[in-house]
Design a protein around this motif. Structure first.
Motif, mmCIF file in Angstrom:
data_model
loop_
_atom_site.group_PDB
_atom_site.id
_atom_site.type_symbol
_atom_site.label_atom_id
_atom_site.label_comp_id
_atom_site.label_asym_id
_atom_site.label_seq_id
_atom_site.Cartn_x
_atom_site.Cartn_y
_atom_site.Cartn_z
ATOM 1 N N GLN A 1 0.846 -1.187 0.000
ATOM 2 C CA GLN A 1 0.000 0.000 0.000
ATOM 3 C C GLN A 1 0.882 1.236 0.000
ATOM 4 O O GLN A 1 1.946 1.250 0.609
ATOM 5 N N ILE A 2 0.446 2.251 -0.726
ATOM 6 C CA ILE A 2 1.220 3.479 -0.808
ATOM 7 C C ILE A 2 0.226 4.631 -0.857
ATOM 8 O O ILE A 2 -0.897 4.460 -1.318
ATOM 9 N N VAL A 3 0.606 5.780 -0.334
ATOM 10 C CA VAL A 3 -0.319 6.916 -0.335
ATOM 11 C C VAL A 3 -0.068 7.766 -1.571
ATOM 12 O O VAL A 3 1.058 8.191 -1.823
ATOM 13 N N ASP A 4 -1.114 7.956 -2.368
ATOM 14 C CA ASP A 4 -1.036 8.841 -3.523
ATOM 15 C C ASP A 4 -1.420 10.227 -3.028
ATOM 16 O O ASP A 4 -2.587 10.505 -2.761
ATOM 17 N N LEU A 5 -0.400 11.092 -2.898
ATOM 18 C CA LEU A 5 -0.650 12.398 -2.284
ATOM 19 C C LEU A 5 -1.479 13.301 -3.177
ATOM 20 O O LEU A 5 -2.289 14.079 -2.699
ATOM 21 N N SER A 6 -1.292 13.193 -4.503
ATOM 22 C CA SER A 6 -2.036 14.078 -5.390
ATOM 23 C C SER A 6 -3.521 13.734 -5.381
ATOM 24 O O SER A 6 -4.361 14.613 -5.491
ATOM 25 N N GLY A 7 -3.836 12.456 -5.234
ATOM 26 C CA GLY A 7 -5.247 12.070 -5.231
ATOM 27 C C GLY A 7 -5.790 11.862 -3.830
ATOM 28 O O GLY A 7 -6.956 11.562 -3.662
ATOM 29 N N ALA A 8 -4.922 12.034 -2.822
ATOM 30 C CA ALA A 8 -5.297 11.811 -1.424
ATOM 31 C C ALA A 8 -5.997 10.469 -1.256
ATOM 32 O O ALA A 8 -7.113 10.396 -0.765
ATOM 33 N N ARG A 9 -5.365 9.414 -1.715
ATOM 34 C CA ARG A 9 -5.986 8.092 -1.590
ATOM 35 C C ARG A 9 -4.893 7.051 -1.380
ATOM 36 O O ARG A 9 -3.706 7.344 -1.529
ATOM 37 N N VAL A 10 -5.320 5.845 -1.048
ATOM 38 C CA VAL A 10 -4.397 4.749 -0.834
ATOM 39 C C VAL A 10 -4.483 3.800 -2.023
ATOM 40 O O VAL A 10 -5.578 3.456 -2.453
ATOM 41 N N ALA B 1 -16.213 -7.588 -1.233
ATOM 42 C CA ALA B 1 -15.704 -6.362 -1.845
ATOM 43 C C ALA B 1 -14.498 -5.823 -1.083
ATOM 44 O O ALA B 1 -13.497 -5.428 -1.686
ATOM 45 N N TYR B 2 -14.575 -5.839 0.240
ATOM 46 C CA TYR B 2 -13.444 -5.339 1.027
ATOM 47 C C TYR B 2 -12.192 -6.180 0.778
ATOM 48 O O TYR B 2 -11.092 -5.648 0.625
ATOM 49 N N ALA B 3 -12.355 -7.503 0.749
ATOM 50 C CA ALA B 3 -11.194 -8.375 0.568
ATOM 51 C C ALA B 3 -10.546 -8.151 -0.790
ATOM 52 O O ALA B 3 -9.321 -8.015 -0.895
ATOM 53 N N LEU B 4 -11.362 -8.061 -1.851
ATOM 54 C CA LEU B 4 -10.811 -7.854 -3.187
ATOM 55 C C LEU B 4 -10.142 -6.486 -3.294
ATOM 56 O O LEU B 4 -9.057 -6.355 -3.847
ATOM 57 N N CYS B 5 -10.789 -5.476 -2.739
ATOM 58 C CA CYS B 5 -10.226 -4.127 -2.814
ATOM 59 C C CYS B 5 -8.929 -4.041 -2.013
ATOM 60 O O CYS B 5 -7.998 -3.343 -2.399
ATOM 61 N N GLU B 6 -8.880 -4.758 -0.918
ATOM 62 C CA GLU B 6 -7.653 -4.733 -0.120
ATOM 63 C C GLU B 6 -6.506 -5.350 -0.905
ATOM 64 O O GLU B 6 -5.402 -4.822 -0.938
ATOM 65 N N ALA B 7 -6.782 -6.474 -1.559
ATOM 66 C CA ALA B 7 -5.724 -7.167 -2.292
ATOM 67 C C ALA B 7 -5.249 -6.357 -3.492
ATOM 68 O O ALA B 7 -4.064 -6.338 -3.804
ATOM 69 N N PHE B 8 -6.172 -5.672 -4.168
ATOM 70 C CA PHE B 8 -5.775 -4.994 -5.401
ATOM 71 C C PHE B 8 -5.674 -3.480 -5.254
ATOM 72 O O PHE B 8 -5.396 -2.779 -6.228
ATOM 73 N N GLY B 9 -5.890 -2.980 -4.054
ATOM 74 C CA GLY B 9 -5.661 -1.559 -3.811
ATOM 75 C C GLY B 9 -6.714 -0.652 -4.415
ATOM 76 O O GLY B 9 -6.426 0.491 -4.748
ATOM 77 N N ILE C 1 -7.331 8.677 4.166
ATOM 78 C CA ILE C 1 -6.188 7.828 3.826
ATOM 79 C C ILE C 1 -5.931 6.815 4.940
ATOM 80 O O ILE C 1 -5.770 5.624 4.684
ATOM 81 N N VAL C 2 -5.919 7.304 6.157
ATOM 82 C CA VAL C 2 -5.662 6.415 7.292
ATOM 83 C C VAL C 2 -6.709 5.303 7.349
ATOM 84 O O VAL C 2 -6.396 4.145 7.588
ATOM 85 N N GLU C 3 -7.971 5.663 7.079
ATOM 86 C CA GLU C 3 -9.034 4.659 7.108
ATOM 87 C C GLU C 3 -8.837 3.586 6.051
ATOM 88 O O GLU C 3 -9.239 2.448 6.223
ATOM 89 N N ASN C 4 -8.229 3.967 4.940
ATOM 90 C CA ASN C 4 -8.065 2.996 3.852
ATOM 91 C C ASN C 4 -6.798 2.159 3.959
ATOM 92 O O ASN C 4 -6.642 1.178 3.242
ATOM 93 N N LEU C 5 -5.863 2.584 4.802
ATOM 94 C CA LEU C 5 -4.662 1.767 5.018
ATOM 95 C C LEU C 5 -5.026 0.597 5.923
ATOM 96 O O LEU C 5 -5.991 0.670 6.674
ATOM 97 N N ASN C 6 -4.238 -0.478 5.863
ATOM 98 C CA ASN C 6 -4.493 -1.507 6.858
ATOM 99 C C ASN C 6 -3.996 -1.008 8.211
ATOM 100 O O ASN C 6 -3.216 -0.060 8.294
ATOM 101 N N VAL C 7 -4.487 -1.629 9.259
ATOM 102 C CA VAL C 7 -4.266 -1.078 10.598
ATOM 103 C C VAL C 7 -2.784 -0.888 10.906
ATOM 104 O O VAL C 7 -2.369 0.090 11.508
ATOM 105 N N LYS C 8 -1.984 -1.830 10.439
ATOM 106 C CA LYS C 8 -0.546 -1.766 10.680
ATOM 107 C C LYS C 8 0.051 -0.492 10.076
ATOM 108 O O LYS C 8 0.745 0.265 10.739
#
Lengths: 404, 404
Positions: free
Chosen positions: A96-105, B291-299, A184-191
């Motif tokens: 997972q990486i944060v796309d800063l321009s789109g403010a998304r993960v 949906a969550y599982a697929l989206c998590e795997a493929f970002g 963004i934080v919500e879309n990252l995994n908890v770790k």
């Protein structure tokens, strides 16, 4: 220009045409907001083991095979993992990486490598479906070019794994709006979410926390060390803290509270009693309080001093210095046009002539009052005439549209 | 009631949701068609369920991300795609069983599936989209405690408990295709691919840490035990009523007969109600979980707070996981009972693949550190995987032989 997926596992040949091994990984030096030059190739040696070959020794990088400029034993390759570097495959690809321009993960499907100012660098990350097909080795399926390659400029990204451990945080990350950062934080995994929040300073983290959804907050509170969590809560507005603390279990609440200041704890315990859909539950306890004897000049100085801590500031509330009873309010507009030496007590709109709320008033009553009198901000006053907080139009909106 | 949900953890919720439409139907058929012969499978499956769910919990606690994410970050992308497609197919199958369950429940009262299924589709979508998912889930979870009636019923029938317990330890196999179909369905409805994803996400989203492991492990074991005690009673109820009189289940009315000793003429109503709430509970969990599982795997962006443009893949998955199964159930002349059992077979056949990923992850020191599997868990996991594969091969053998 090559993709990382094409380079991995390529043979590496030196000037004597000897195959040294195959590329296992590519190492870069993490730097925020810059194209990162490649530093080392991690090579799975023919003889076994992994060796790290300095990138300066590479001659040609753009073919299926990588050729070196020198004989292998002159390249200065080492067996030890070079300190402070990040691996493109291990730490970036598929992560997972944060796309800063789109403010998304997003997840990294592939990495684009190319020349920038004479150095071979990582230029962009491919997050497209096309990147997935390429990785699967079935790009030919898309012969109609239905899917578009979608690059995110490397400088506009914030990798998480590796980067945050080395404390490499892009300036653009802290410049994002707290609401976007919360998303963004919500879309990252908890770790990863925990790493990201931990890398922010307490003030920024507090703003992000205020915007985050309740589930993620609850998950994070269990992940962050209590003292760090307390530091963040300390910077949050009181009603957000109370709303949040309310949702924790008795035990978790006590752990968190025990790390806060004594005064704060008492205040929280008091406010916790109000139900969520009453004025007491919705109000903010941070507001601008002044005494009637102050003159406009003093008040302006006070506003300047306290402004950073206040979320909204439309009125200044005048309170009796003796018993803390509420006297009345002055709008910023009146302060702005008044003469600097005038006493603030002369400018006030009296409590008796004002629409105010009681902490027990229901949300219906709040909405009715604010709509009827066209108010953006209302004082909440207890039956003993002590002012305890303010409700802003934001608080009402948040109640009505909690998911926005 | 608050207290009730306070102690409810992931293990019990996942286990309870296991007794969905496919579950009730499969257990009913196992008892009605094969008496107590398959109770030994149920006994072994209980152990497997406890162990595999515990592994899911452990992976979640250590990696602090969902199974989709862990697979993506640690396996080649082709294998990730394979695992996710396997899960998607299994989940669409299970969702088909849920809609078939809704249709079968209402068929008892003579209401056409052409009215009920579209209504259920709209209801599910509305609840998910409007976000009152959690509350609704709790209500239906409460409804689904209706299974207790099977336990009471089991005592009223006064079956031969000694015989039943005896057959738990006495492996009996009928070498017929029908037996294999029922056996794979029995395994596949108890241990499910989605259950593996669900339990892991649950501990991650709750923000639980490795220090909570002991508690969670206990809870998972209790959950596995409770759910299979219920399954046990469904099987002996149908065995003592339907099997004894040689009644084969062809629609929901037949299955309801098993509850006659307890409920008399109300049996059909009670069964219909139970089947409906169990089905709709699964129907709420599955689309979003998929949906969550697929989206998590493929970002891809996920969550109901994303707008249609950014979340189009997320919403599309949810819509497909609702629409495709509903369409299948609406096909004219399709046997609802067969749909419910066969979908569990699909789950059972795909389960080993997901379990292999789980086993590879949990034995990987790099991922799990000191929390890798002990020998006993590996044996149970291995036997489960091999057992299902063997049964599937035998079933295939029969199918081929039949075609010849």
């Amino acid at each position: 220009m090559p993709y990382l997926s094409r380079i991995l596992n390529s043979k590496v040949r030196d000037t004597a045409d000897v195959v040294v091994g195959r590329i296992k990984d590519v190492l870069i030096k993490p730097a925020a907001g810059k194209y990162s030059p490649l530093q080392f190739l991690a090579i799975k040696a023919k003889k076994g083991g992994v060796i790290y070959l300095p990138f300066e020794a590479v001659d040609n990088f753009s073919h299926e095979e990588v050729s070196l400029k020198l004989l292998f034993n002159k390249t200065g390759a080492v067996a030890q993992f070079p300190d402070g570097l990040v691996c493109l495959k291990r730490d970036i690809l598929d992560q997972q990486i944060v796309d800063l321009s789109g403010a998304r993960v997003v997840r990294v499907n592939d990495l684009r490598i190319g020349d920038f100012q004479g150095a071979t660098c990582v230029l962009g990350i491919d997050v497209s479906f096309k990147g997935l097909l390429r990785r699967l080795g079935v790009s030919s399926l898309d012969f109609l070019d239905f899917f578009k390659v979608n690059f995110i400029d490397w400088r506009q990204t914030q990798p998480v794994k590796g980067f945050l451990k080395l404390n490499v945080v892009s300036n653009d990350l802290s410049r994002l709006h707290p609401a976007d950062l919360a998303n963004i934080v919500e879309n990252l995994n908890v770790k990863n979410a925990q790493k990201l929040v931990a890398s922010l300073d307490a003030e920024a983290a507090a703003k992000v926390f205020e915007e985050m959804d309740a589930e993620m907050k609850k998950a994070l509170v269990r992940q962050l060390p209590p003292d760090q969590m307390a530091e963040i809560l300390d910077k949050m507005s009181m009603n957000d803290v109370v709303d949040f603390v309310k949702q924790l279990s008795e035990q978790e609440r006590n752990v968190i509270l025990s790390h806060l200041k004594m005064g704060t704890i008492e205040k929280i315990r008091e406010l916790i009693e109000y139900s969520n859909d009453t004025a007491g539950g919705l109000m903010t306890t941070d507001f601008m309080k002044v005494e009637p004897a102050m003159n406009v000049n003093d008040v302006v100085a006070e506003i300047k001093r306290l402004s950073p801590a206040l979320r909204s500031l439309l009125y200044v509330y005048v309170v009796s210095p003796k018993d803390g009873k509420y006297i009345g309010s002055v709008s910023l507009r009146r302060i702005l046009i008044a003469s600097p030496t005038q006493k603030i007590g002369k400018l006030i709109k009296r409590y008796a002539h004002q629409a105010t709320l009681n902490p027990n008033d229901s949300i219906k009553e709040i909405i009715r009052l604010m709509t009827k009198y066209d108010l953006n901000m209302v004082a909440v006053v207890e039956s003993t005439n002590v002012m305890v907080g303010v409700i802003t139009i934001d608080d009402v909106m948040r109640y009505l549209a909690p998911k926005a | 009631m608050i207290l009730f949900f306070g102690v409810l953890g992931p293990g019990i919720i996942a286990a309870n949701a296991d007794n969905d439409a496919g579950g009730i139907t499969t257990y009913s058929i196992v008892g009605a068609h094969f008496g107590t012969k398959m109770l030994w499978v149920l006994f072994l499956v209980t152990i497997s369920l406890a162990i595999t769910q515990e592994m899911g919990v452990r992976i979640g606690l250590v990696t602090r991300q969902g199974l989709g994410g862990v697979i993506r970050e640690n396996f080649p992308i082709g294998w990730t795609l394979f695992a996710m497609v396997a899960m998607l197919v299994a989940n669409i199958g299970t969702m088909t069983a849920e809609f078939a369950g809704v249709a079968a429940a209402f068929s008892i009262f003579g209401i056409s599936k052409y009215i009920v299924v579209p209504a259920a589709v709209l209801f599910v979508w509305f609840v998910l989209y409007k976000g009152s998912f959690r509350t609704t889930q709790k209500i239906f979870l409460l409804f689904s405690t209706f299974y207790i009636v099977y336990i009471i019923n089991g005592f009223i029938i006064k079956p031969d408990f000694a015989e039943a317990v005896g057959s738990m330890f006495r492996p009996t196999v009928e070498w017929t295709g029908g037996f294999m179909i029922a056996m794979i369905a029995l395994i596949g409805t108890t241990i499910t691919p989605w259950g593996q994803f669900f339990i892991q996400s649950y501990v991650v989203d709750k923000g639980l840490k490795i220090k909570d492991y002991k508690m969670e492990k206990l809870e998972v074991y209790i959950g596995a035990l409770i759910t299979n005690v219920v399954s046990f009673f469904i099987i002996i109820s149908t065995a003592a009523t339907l099997y004894k009189h040689g009644i084969h289940i062809t629609d929901a009315k037949d299955a309801a007969l098993a509850l006659r000793p307890l409920a008399g003429d109300l049996a059909q109503f009670l069964f219909g109600f139970g089947l409906f709430s169990a089905s709709i509970l699964g129907a709420f969990i599955l689309p979003t979980a998929t949906a969550y599982a697929l989206c998590e795997a493929f970002g891809w962006e996920s969550g109901f707070n994303t707008n249609w443009k950014n979340g189009k893949i997320f919403y599309s998955i949810i819509l497909s996981v609702i629409a495709i199964p509903a369409t299948v159930v609406l096909l004219p002349n399709i046997s609802l009972i067969k749909v419910m059992v066969w979908s569990q077979d699909i789950n059972g056949i795909l389960l080993p693949f997901i379990l292999i990923f789980v086993m590879l992850i949990i034995n990987n020191k790099r991922i799990m550190g000191e929390h890798t599997n002990k020998l006993a868990s590996n044996i149970v996991g291995g036997v489960t995987i091999l057992g299902i594969i063997a049964a599937t091969v035998v079933l295939l053998g029969y199918s081929v032989a039949e075609l010849m």
